[in-house]
Design an enzyme around this catalytic site. Structure first.
Site, PDB file in Angstrom:
ATOM      1  N   HIS A 179     -58.830 -69.005  51.280  1.00 27.26           N
ATOM      2  CA  HIS A 179     -59.302 -69.635  50.044  1.00 27.26           C
ATOM      3  C   HIS A 179     -60.112 -70.887  50.404  1.00 27.26           C
ATOM      4  O   HIS A 179     -61.221 -71.065  49.921  1.00 27.26           O
ATOM      5  CB  HIS A 179     -58.124 -69.981  49.146  1.00 27.26           C
ATOM      6  CG  HIS A 179     -58.527 -70.409  47.774  1.00 27.26           C
ATOM      7  ND1 HIS A 179     -59.217 -69.589  46.906  1.00 27.26           N
ATOM      8  CD2 HIS A 179     -58.348 -71.577  47.117  1.00 27.26           C
ATOM      9  CE1 HIS A 179     -59.442 -70.222  45.781  1.00 27.26           C
ATOM     10  NE2 HIS A 179     -58.938 -71.435  45.879  1.00 27.26           N
ATOM     11  N   HIS A 225     -67.949 -72.889  46.279  1.00 27.69           N
ATOM     12  CA  HIS A 225     -66.824 -72.363  45.517  1.00 27.69           C
ATOM     13  C   HIS A 225     -67.333 -71.734  44.222  1.00 27.69           C
ATOM     14  O   HIS A 225     -67.708 -72.432  43.286  1.00 27.69           O
ATOM     15  CB  HIS A 225     -65.850 -73.506  45.212  1.00 27.69           C
ATOM     16  CG  HIS A 225     -64.518 -73.066  44.700  1.00 27.69           C
ATOM     17  ND1 HIS A 225     -64.272 -71.789  44.233  1.00 27.69           N
ATOM     18  CD2 HIS A 225     -63.340 -73.739  44.564  1.00 27.69           C
ATOM     19  CE1 HIS A 225     -63.016 -71.693  43.850  1.00 27.69           C
ATOM     20  NE2 HIS A 225     -62.430 -72.862  44.040  1.00 27.69           N
ATOM     21  N   LYS A 255     -66.074 -70.332  51.794  1.00 24.42           N
ATOM     22  CA  LYS A 255     -66.638 -71.387  50.959  1.00 24.42           C
ATOM     23  C   LYS A 255     -67.384 -72.439  51.775  1.00 24.42           C
ATOM     24  O   LYS A 255     -68.198 -73.184  51.219  1.00 24.42           O
ATOM     25  CB  LYS A 255     -65.538 -72.039  50.125  1.00 24.42           C
ATOM     26  CG  LYS A 255     -64.947 -71.122  49.063  1.00 24.42           C
ATOM     27  CD  LYS A 255     -63.845 -71.804  48.298  1.00 24.42           C
ATOM     28  CE  LYS A 255     -63.205 -70.867  47.293  1.00 24.42           C
ATOM     29  NZ  LYS A 255     -62.512 -69.728  47.930  1.00 24.42           N
ATOM     30  N   PHE A 274     -55.918 -72.956  40.078  1.00 22.66           N
ATOM     31  CA  PHE A 274     -55.342 -73.861  39.085  1.00 22.66           C
ATOM     32  C   PHE A 274     -54.197 -73.168  38.344  1.00 22.66           C
ATOM     33  O   PHE A 274     -54.160 -71.944  38.232  1.00 22.66           O
ATOM     34  CB  PHE A 274     -56.400 -74.269  38.068  1.00 22.66           C
ATOM     35  CG  PHE A 274     -57.331 -75.349  38.535  1.00 22.66           C
ATOM     36  CD1 PHE A 274     -57.108 -76.031  39.718  1.00 22.66           C
ATOM     37  CD2 PHE A 274     -58.431 -75.699  37.779  1.00 22.66           C
ATOM     38  CE1 PHE A 274     -57.966 -77.039  40.134  1.00 22.66           C
ATOM     39  CE2 PHE A 274     -59.297 -76.700  38.186  1.00 22.66           C
ATOM     40  CZ  PHE A 274     -59.061 -77.364  39.358  1.00 22.66           C
ATOM     41  N   GLU A 284     -52.285 -74.172  52.086  1.00 24.77           N
ATOM     42  CA  GLU A 284     -52.637 -72.797  52.447  1.00 24.77           C
ATOM     43  C   GLU A 284     -52.307 -72.525  53.910  1.00 24.77           C
ATOM     44  O   GLU A 284     -51.787 -71.456  54.255  1.00 24.77           O
ATOM     45  CB  GLU A 284     -54.112 -72.513  52.184  1.00 24.77           C
ATOM     46  CG  GLU A 284     -54.485 -71.058  52.457  1.00 24.77           C
ATOM     47  CD  GLU A 284     -55.927 -70.718  52.131  1.00 24.77           C
ATOM     48  OE1 GLU A 284     -56.232 -69.517  51.972  1.00 24.77           O
ATOM     49  OE2 GLU A 284     -56.756 -71.640  52.041  1.00 24.77           O
ATOM     50  N   CYS A 310     -59.101 -69.714  39.774  1.00 23.31           N
ATOM     51  CA  CYS A 310     -59.722 -69.277  41.028  1.00 23.31           C
ATOM     52  C   CYS A 310     -59.277 -67.883  41.460  1.00 23.31           C
ATOM     53  O   CYS A 310     -59.961 -67.222  42.236  1.00 23.31           O
ATOM     54  CB  CYS A 310     -59.407 -70.275  42.144  1.00 23.31           C
ATOM     55  SG  CYS A 310     -60.030 -71.934  41.833  1.00 23.31           S
TER      56      CYS A 310
END
Length: 399
Positions: free
Chosen positions: A290, A327, A322, A386, A301, A149
Site C-alpha cells: 500500500h 496515490h 505509489k 481510512f 504496514e 483506499c
C-alpha cells in the site's frame, strides 16, 4: 471453484490530467506520456453529455474498453442472455466528487444556468457503474464499492465471492478515482496528509518507507479487469493472465482516519487471504504494498507483514507502486493489481523509488531504486484505508 483473471496488461493511467501507458523497465514501472489529445475525454463520452458526468466516467469507460478487448469480448455482438451474465462492480473512494464540486461552484458563483440538469444523479456514487453498464449494454449486477483506499480491492473481492457463489460467471471489475479537486486537496491539507516538502521536486515527492517522507501525492486513474469463472473462460478460449486465489478484508474499528498502532487487523487480512488460497508465507514471491508515504501507514504496514508472514517476510521482495504513480485513492488497489500482473508476466518486480533514507522502523526488502528479476508464482496485493479498513488479494500465476 477456481476463479481466473483476464486483464489488459497496459493500463491507461491519468495523473494530473495527462494520459500515460503503464509499462515495465529495469528501472521500474514507466509512465510513458501518450500526448493528450484536445478533447481526450470526448473520445469516450458524447460531447453533448460530457458536462453532465464526472471525469471518472470517461476514465472508467476507457479502461473498461481496453479490458474487454484484451479479454476477447465484443459487447456489440452479444446476445441479451450474454449481456445478462456480465456484471459491473467499480471501486471508488471519491467517485463523482469532482463533478459535485463544479456544480456547487457554478451555483454559488451565479452561473445557475450552467449547472447540469443531472447534477443529482451524476453526483451520486452508484451511477458510476451504471454509466459503464449502459455504455456496454451489460445487464448483470451494477454496483459501486466505496470503502476508501481499499475500494477497488474490495470490489475485486466482492466480484470474486459472487463468482464463487455462482451468482454470475463474469464481472467487469476494477477501480476509478479523480480526486484532484480544490476541495479534496484542501481537505487533505487540513489533515496534513499531503506531502509539503517537495513542491520544487515533484518527481521525488512520493517517498514510501523513506525516513524523510511527510505525506502522499494525489493521483487519478482507472484500472479495469475481466474476472471470470475458470471453466467459463476456458470454454470461450479467453487469454488468462492470473488466478485470483484469495481475498480477505478486516476492520480495526479504531478511527475514521488514523491507523491503530497495532498491526493485528491488517495482518489478519493477509493471513485470511493466504488461508483461502491454501498458501503458506513461504509460497509468496512478491508483495505489492500500500505504501502511502505517511509515517504511520508505512510503519504499521511493515509490522503487519512481519506478523502475517513471520520470518519469511524478510526474504520476500516488495515494492510501493505509489512511489512512482502517486496515490489514486480508491483505485490504488486496482493499480497495484495491474502492476503485479505485469511483474508476474515479465518476471520483473518494479522498484520503490525515492527511498533515499531508510527508516529503521521500515526494514523489509522494498526493492529500492531499480527493478529486480524474480519469477513470481504467488503474490499478495495489500491495501489499508481510512475508517480502519484493510484488504488483501492473493494472485497465482497460470502456467
Amino acid at each position: 471453484m477456481t476463479t481466473k483473471l483476464d486483464s489488459q496488461l497496459k493500463r491507461e493511467l491519468s495523473i494530473l490530467g495527462k494520459p500515460y501507458t503503464l509499462t515495465l523497465s529495469p528501472k521500474g514501472l514507466n509512465l510513458v506520456p501518450k500526448g493528450r489529445r484536445k478533447g481526450y475525454e470526448l473520445a469516450w463520452v458524447d460531447p453533448r453529455e460530457r458536462k453532465h458526468v464526472s471525469r471518472v466516467v470517461p476514465l472508467a469507460v476507457a479502461a473498461s474498453a481496453e479490458a474487454l478487448k484484451d479479454a476477447g469480448l465484443d459487447h456489440a455482438t452479444m446476445s441479451l442472455d450474454e449481456q445478462r451474465k456480465i456484471g459491473v462492480i467499480l471501486g471508488s473512494g471519491g467517485g463523482a466528487q469532482e463533478f459535485s464540486e463544479e456544480q456547487y461552484r457554478l451555483w454559488h458563483s451565479g452561473h445557475v444556468k450552467q449547472v447540469s440538469l443531472f447534477c443529482i444523479p451524476s453526483g451520486t456514487m452508484g451511477t458510476i457503474s451504471s454509466e459503464v453498464s449502459m455504455r456496454f449494454g451489460f445487464r448483470g449486477y451494477s454496483h459501486v464499492v466505496t470503502a476508501g483506499c481499499t475500494s477497488s480491492s474490495d470490489a475485486m473481492g466482492y466480484a470474486y465471492q459472487h463468482i464463487q457463489a455462482r451468482v454470475q460467471p463474469m464481472f467487469l471489475v476494477g477501480g476509478v478515482d479523480a480526486p484532484i479537486t480544490p476541495g479534496i486537496i484542501k481537505g487533505y491539507s487540513l489533515l496534513r496528509a499531503l506531502t509539503q516538502s517537495w513542491n520544487d521536486q515533484p518527481q521525488r515527492a512520493s517517498r514510501p518507507f523513506s525516513a524523510d517522507r511527510d505525506g502522499f501525492v494525489l493521483a487519478e486513474g482507472s484500472w479495469m479487469f475481466v474476472l471470470e469463472e475458470y471453466e467459463h473462460a476456458r470454454a470461450r478460449g479467453a487469454r488468462i493472465h492470473a488466478e485470483l486465489a484469495g481475498y480477505a478484508a478486516t476492520c480495526e474499528a479504531f478511527h475514521r482516519v488514523r491507523m491503530s498502532d497495532s498491526p493485528e487487523e491488517p495482518a489478519r487480512a493477509i493471513t485470511l487471504a493466504l488461508d483461502e488460497a491454501k498458501l503458506a508465507p513461504e509460497d509468496i514471491h512478491y508483495v505489492n504494498l500500500h505504501g502511502t508515504s505517511t509515517e504511520m501507514n508505512d510503519r504499521v504496514e511493515t509490522q503487519a507483514l512481519k506478523l502475517a508472514l513471520g520470518k519469511h517476510a524478510a526474504k520476500i521482495p516488495m515494492s510501493g507502486l505509489k512511489s512512482q504513480i502517486g496515490h489514486a485513492q480508491g483505485a490504488c488497489g486496482a493499480a497495484g493489481l495491474a502492476a503485479t500482473l505485469i511483474a508476474m508476466q515479465q518476471g520483473q518486480i518494479p522498484p520503490t523509488i525515492n527511498l533515499d533514507q531508510p527508516d529503521p522502523h521500515c526494514d523489509l526488502d522494498y526493492v529500492p531504486d531499480t527493478g529486480r528479476r524474480v519469477q513470481i508464482v504467488h503474490a499478495i496485493c495489500n491495501c489499508v484505508g481510512f475508517g480502519s479498513k484493510n484488504s488483501a488479494l492473493v494472485l497465482r500465476k497460470v502456467a
